[in-house]
Enzyme design. Sequence first.
Site, mmCIF file in Angstrom:
data_model
loop_
_atom_site.group_PDB
_atom_site.id
_atom_site.type_symbol
_atom_site.label_atom_id
_atom_site.label_comp_id
_atom_site.label_asym_id
_atom_site.label_seq_id
_atom_site.Cartn_x
_atom_site.Cartn_y
_atom_site.Cartn_z
ATOM 1 N N CYS A 85 0.841 -1.206 0.000
ATOM 2 C CA CYS A 85 0.000 0.000 0.000
ATOM 3 C C CYS A 85 0.877 1.258 0.000
ATOM 4 C CB CYS A 85 -0.972 -0.047 1.177
ATOM 5 S SG CYS A 85 -2.374 1.062 0.984
ATOM 6 N N HIS A 202 -3.425 -5.756 1.158
ATOM 7 C CA HIS A 202 -2.714 -5.948 2.428
ATOM 8 C C HIS A 202 -2.680 -7.421 2.836
ATOM 9 C CE1 HIS A 202 -2.343 -1.744 3.974
ATOM 10 N NE2 HIS A 202 -3.337 -1.517 3.134
ATOM 11 N N GLU A 204 -0.939 -8.739 5.098
ATOM 12 C CA GLU A 204 -0.810 -8.853 6.569
ATOM 13 C C GLU A 204 -2.163 -8.703 7.259
ATOM 14 O OE1 GLU A 204 -0.451 -6.195 4.913
ATOM 15 O OE2 GLU A 204 -0.774 -4.392 6.106
#
Lengths: 229, 85
Positions: A85, A202, A204
């Site tokens: 990002c 994302h 994560e």
Amino acid sequence: MKVSVITFPGSNCDHDAMEVFAERQHKVSNVWHKDSDLQSPDLVILPGGFSYGDYLRCGSIAKFSPIMSEVSRFAEKGGLVLGICNGFQILTECGLLPGTLMMNKTLQFICQRQFIRLENAFTPFTAGLPKGMVLDIPIAHKEGNFFIDEDGLKALQDKDRIVFRYCDKDGNVTSEANPNGALDNIAGICNDKGNVLGMMPHPERAASEHLVSQDGLNIIRAIEGYFSI
Amino acid sequence: MLKAKVHVFLKPSVLDPQGQAVTNSLHSLGYAAIKETRISKYIEIIFDDDDAHRVSEQVHTICDKLLANPNTEKYAFELEALKQQ
């Protein structure tokens, strides 16, 4: 595996990334952007967030942070760098990846679950995964509309440097499945050598059993696999 | 003292969704003749220096390094002499 996560003023996904790797028993260091030592990592993560408040252009000020010259040196030597990002935006601003992340076509901040299709299974971040695999990984950004000139796009396509494309749940890459207007539905690209990956989604945020999707673990396991060979 | 008045604008080939939104809004206000709107950035930089040549070189460097993204943007600037306070 040793992972260094860089924190810039305004980063807000640094701890998410650190937690995901720490839970998997990797040695994780948090590196402040003013530091000059990367802590000898195997993998550097430039996390999501709003470095320097996204002032001027997203990532444009972070590229001058002292640690970034170390990140560039590390990348040039073949070290793995993952920009997520805002991290992707920083990588394009500092020239480690081509193109620009422009404002979303809709002008809106988009925070949603998103399907992406794996296009290149030969990077250290995706090795061992089946090409065409559809991953459910969230996005959250206002500037994710990937743009590059015609020659640049052709170079990315010809050299197989498009790693992820936005798609629908069945893996169809369509304009309806493109959340932000990104050219050629590009969600993630790598550099020529494949050791630097930038992606808007994302992983994560999709790597814990408490969350609706664990598809981000595919990428994390692929990186682990790369280092265990 | 010199003031650099810097405009940073998108290259014509780059889509400007903000400009499009403004065009749509102006159309809905009745300005039917408006064909296109482009949004740009205006930045003022004050230099404690009266050497226009030196300042001009610095502004070019600053624009190339930071203020404009060469992939998508171009810039133009002019210098204005300011009276000492």
